[in-house]
Design a protein around this motif. Structure first.
Motif, PDB file in Angstrom:
ATOM      1  N   SER A 167      -7.061  -2.425  -5.532  1.00 31.59           N
ATOM      2  CA  SER A 167      -5.897  -1.550  -5.668  1.00 31.59           C
ATOM      3  C   SER A 167      -5.363  -1.173  -4.287  1.00 31.59           C
ATOM      4  N   MET A 168      -4.164  -1.632  -3.983  1.00 31.25           N
ATOM      5  CA  MET A 168      -3.571  -1.283  -2.692  1.00 31.25           C
ATOM      6  C   MET A 168      -3.166   0.185  -2.633  1.00 31.25           C
ATOM      7  N   ALA A 169      -2.843   0.768  -3.791  1.00 31.30           N
ATOM      8  CA  ALA A 169      -2.531   2.202  -3.814  1.00 31.30           C
ATOM      9  C   ALA A 169      -3.769   3.004  -3.418  1.00 31.30           C
ATOM     10  N   GLN A 170      -4.937   2.621  -3.958  1.00 29.63           N
ATOM     11  CA  GLN A 170      -6.166   3.327  -3.614  1.00 29.63           C
ATOM     12  C   GLN A 170      -6.525   3.093  -2.141  1.00 29.63           C
ATOM     13  N   CYS A 171      -6.345   1.863  -1.676  1.00 25.57           N
ATOM     14  CA  CYS A 171      -6.638   1.563  -0.265  1.00 25.57           C
ATOM     15  C   CYS A 171      -5.742   2.372   0.674  1.00 25.57           C
ATOM     16  N   SER A 172      -4.479   2.488   0.309  1.00 24.11           N
ATOM     17  CA  SER A 172      -3.540   3.271   1.118  1.00 24.11           C
ATOM     18  C   SER A 172      -3.970   4.739   1.177  1.00 24.11           C
ATOM     19  N   ASP A 173      -4.338   5.299   0.030  1.00 20.08           N
ATOM     20  CA  ASP A 173      -4.818   6.682  -0.006  1.00 20.08           C
ATOM     21  C   ASP A 173      -6.087   6.838   0.832  1.00 20.08           C
ATOM     22  N   LEU A 174      -6.949   5.845   0.752  1.00 16.49           N
ATOM     23  CA  LEU A 174      -8.220   5.872   1.480  1.00 16.49           C
ATOM     24  C   LEU A 174      -7.983   5.922   2.991  1.00 16.49           C
ATOM     25  N   ILE A 175      -7.132   5.024   3.492  1.00 17.04           N
ATOM     26  CA  ILE A 175      -6.857   4.980   4.925  1.00 17.04           C
ATOM     27  C   ILE A 175      -6.159   6.264   5.371  1.00 17.04           C
ATOM     28  N   GLU A 176      -5.289   6.762   4.528  1.00 19.39           N
ATOM     29  CA  GLU A 176      -4.577   8.014   4.842  1.00 19.39           C
ATOM     30  C   GLU A 176      -5.546   9.195   4.973  1.00 19.39           C
ATOM     31  N   GLN A 177      -6.551   9.244   4.084  1.00 18.79           N
ATOM     32  CA  GLN A 177      -7.418  10.421   4.021  1.00 18.79           C
ATOM     33  C   GLN A 177      -8.650  10.361   4.932  1.00 18.79           C
ATOM     34  N   CYS A 178      -9.060   9.156   5.337  1.00 18.92           N
ATOM     35  CA  CYS A 178     -10.270   9.026   6.154  1.00 18.92           C
ATOM     36  C   CYS A 178      -9.968   9.277   7.632  1.00 18.92           C
ATOM     37  N   PRO A 179     -10.999   9.614   8.402  1.00 20.40           N
ATOM     38  CA  PRO A 179     -10.785   9.901   9.828  1.00 20.40           C
ATOM     39  C   PRO A 179     -10.251   8.690  10.583  1.00 20.40           C
ATOM     40  N   GLU A 180      -9.560   8.933  11.676  1.00 14.89           N
ATOM     41  CA  GLU A 180      -9.050   7.874  12.545  1.00 14.89           C
ATOM     42  C   GLU A 180     -10.212   6.990  13.001  1.00 14.89           C
ATOM     43  N   GLY A 181     -10.027   5.687  12.921  1.00  8.81           N
ATOM     44  CA  GLY A 181     -11.064   4.757  13.376  1.00  8.81           C
ATOM     45  C   GLY A 181     -12.064   4.368  12.311  1.00  8.81           C
ATOM     46  N   PHE A 182     -11.991   4.962  11.136  1.00 15.29           N
ATOM     47  CA  PHE A 182     -12.883   4.596  10.039  1.00 15.29           C
ATOM     48  C   PHE A 182     -12.548   3.170   9.606  1.00 15.29           C
ATOM     49  N   VAL A 183     -13.540   2.291   9.618  1.00 17.23           N
ATOM     50  CA  VAL A 183     -13.317   0.865   9.363  1.00 17.23           C
ATOM     51  C   VAL A 183     -13.144   0.623   7.859  1.00 17.23           C
ATOM     52  N   VAL A 184     -12.086  -0.061   7.495  1.00 22.93           N
ATOM     53  CA  VAL A 184     -11.848  -0.401   6.088  1.00 22.93           C
ATOM     54  C   VAL A 184     -11.757  -1.925   5.963  1.00 22.93           C
ATOM     55  N   PHE A 185     -12.754  -2.498   5.294  1.00 19.75           N
ATOM     56  CA  PHE A 185     -12.796  -3.929   5.019  1.00 19.75           C
ATOM     57  C   PHE A 185     -12.374  -4.187   3.581  1.00 19.75           C
ATOM     58  N   SER A 186     -11.673  -5.281   3.361  1.00 20.15           N
ATOM     59  CA  SER A 186     -11.417  -5.732   1.998  1.00 20.15           C
ATOM     60  C   SER A 186     -12.666  -6.411   1.455  1.00 20.15           C
ATOM     61  N   GLY A 187     -13.019  -6.073   0.234  1.00 18.60           N
ATOM     62  CA  GLY A 187     -14.109  -6.757  -0.450  1.00 18.60           C
ATOM     63  C   GLY A 187     -13.569  -7.630  -1.560  1.00 18.60           C
ATOM     64  N   ASP A 188     -12.285  -7.954  -1.460  1.00 21.80           N
ATOM     65  CA  ASP A 188     -11.567  -8.688  -2.503  1.00 21.80           C
ATOM     66  C   ASP A 188     -10.697  -9.722  -1.800  1.00 21.80           C
ATOM     67  N   ASP A 189     -11.087 -10.995  -1.845  1.00 23.62           N
ATOM     68  CA  ASP A 189     -10.422 -12.038  -1.055  1.00 23.62           C
ATOM     69  C   ASP A 189      -8.924 -12.162  -1.310  1.00 23.62           C
ATOM     70  N   PHE A 190      -8.468 -11.735  -2.473  1.00 22.04           N
ATOM     71  CA  PHE A 190      -7.052 -11.860  -2.803  1.00 22.04           C
ATOM     72  C   PHE A 190      -6.187 -10.862  -2.042  1.00 22.04           C
ATOM     73  N   THR A 191      -6.802  -9.785  -1.539  1.00 19.99           N
ATOM     74  CA  THR A 191      -6.012  -8.685  -0.982  1.00 19.99           C
ATOM     75  C   THR A 191      -6.273  -8.436   0.502  1.00 19.99           C
ATOM     76  N   VAL A 192      -6.847  -9.406   1.198  1.00 21.29           N
ATOM     77  CA  VAL A 192      -7.166  -9.192   2.613  1.00 21.29           C
ATOM     78  C   VAL A 192      -5.909  -8.920   3.434  1.00 21.29           C
ATOM     79  N   LEU A 193      -4.917  -9.789   3.316  1.00 24.32           N
ATOM     80  CA  LEU A 193      -3.695  -9.615   4.109  1.00 24.32           C
ATOM     81  C   LEU A 193      -2.941  -8.334   3.751  1.00 24.32           C
ATOM     82  N   PRO A 194      -2.741  -8.021   2.467  1.00 26.84           N
ATOM     83  CA  PRO A 194      -2.100  -6.740   2.149  1.00 26.84           C
ATOM     84  C   PRO A 194      -2.847  -5.542   2.723  1.00 26.84           C
ATOM     85  N   LEU A 195      -4.184  -5.589   2.688  1.00 26.53           N
ATOM     86  CA  LEU A 195      -4.956  -4.468   3.229  1.00 26.53           C
ATOM     87  C   LEU A 195      -4.797  -4.381   4.749  1.00 26.53           C
TER      88      LEU A 195
END
Length: 292
Positions: A167-195
């Motif tokens: 879910s890109m909506a959930q990923c967007s919320d996640l990056i918005e809410q987590c501290p600066e520099g918190f690493v976010v990896f895609s665990g879903d090969d279909f969505t690597v580039l969007p993430l």
């Protein structure tokens, strides 16, 4: 060590009832030669759920030994039993991994308070950098952005998340809410580039077992600002990514590596070989895309 780009969720080759060390080392070496940015042994793709603790320790040790510090190793060490996760983390630390991958406890379905307590206990009892793994399709539990943001703030050892909701909506919320520099990896090969476009850092990938250079190049192209090349590679990877999930992971990817001559595609129950009709489809896709 830099935690960005394409990290391969490694398969574990088996032979004569144990780990096929020669095939495993050769696979790791090929991955590094192909430009992969990091390695993740003993995850779902590595069939860790069917391995003994001693085997997990051995698989991590071999991976660290073969990598020789050239790329970081994030070792799967999670469990739905907090004490077991602590024990496995200590094994990973002893083996020399740079970090661990910690799945949210499955089956138990803990509350947000339980999740925070689980990861705090892990940090207190086996202090080592780790990435949280959120994969609701496997665990039956979705760690929501506000919970992960709280863990990122309250647990000193967590430095990132492998996000596999798709879910890109959930990923967007996640990056918005987590501290600066918190690493976010895609665990879903279909969505690597969007993430990546949302501010993500890369992928812990299944398809990079068979196409490490393509996945690594896509992540590198995006970081370099070459959106055209990144998009081109994204669409080249899509049919391969679909093929890796025609049956339960890691059945298709391990079968593919067998077709490539990288290992013997043997599995441990309850995982069984690919259905013959799907094997025919898989072989055609791999040929069409230049993998075999």
């Amino acid at each position: 060590m830099t935690f960005q780009g394409a990290f391969t969720a490694l398969v574990t080759p088996f032979k004569d009832g144990g780990i096929d060390q020669d095939a495993y080392r050769a696979l790791i070496e090929w991955q590094i030669e192909q430009g992969i940015d990091g390695l993740v042994p003993c995850g779902t793709t590595g069939e860790a759920a069917t391995m003994t603790h001693d085997e997990q320790g051995e698989a991590i040790r071999i991976c660290v030994e073969q990598a020789k510090g050239r790329v970081p190793v994030i070792a799967g060490a999670g469990s739905n039993n907090t004490k077991e996760a602590v024990y496995l983390t200590k094994l990973a630390k002893k083996a020399g991994a740079e970090a661990t991958l910690q799945i949210t406890p499955y089956y138990n379905k803990p509350t947000p308070e339980g999740l925070v307590a689980h990861f705090k206990a892990l940090s207190d009892e086996a202090s080592m950098p780790f990435i949280l793994y959120n994969v609701p399709g496997r665990t039956g539990l979705n760690a929501l952005p506000e919970t992960i943001a709280r863990i990122a703030t309250e647990v000193p050892d967590v430095f990132g998340v492998k996000e596999a909701t798709g879910s890109m909506a959930q990923c967007s919320d996640l990056i918005e809410q987590c501290p600066e520099g918190f690493v976010v990896f895609s665990g879903d090969d279909f969505t690597v580039l969007p993430l990546l476009s949302l501010g993500g850092h890369g992928a812990i990938s299944v398809v990079s077992n068979i196409a490490p250079k393509m996945m690594s190049d896509m992540c590198a192209a995006f970081r370099a600002g070459d959106a055209v090349k990144a998009k081109e590679l994204h669409y080249k990877l899509q049919p391969l990514s679909r093929a890796m999930f025609i049956e339960t992971n890691p059945i298709p990817v391990k079968t593919s590596l067998g077709m490539m001559g990288k290992l013997d595609a043997s599995f441990r129950l309850p995982i069984v070989p690919l259905l013959s009709e799907n094997e025919t489809k898989l072989k055609a896709i791999l040929k069409e895309n230049g993998i075999i």
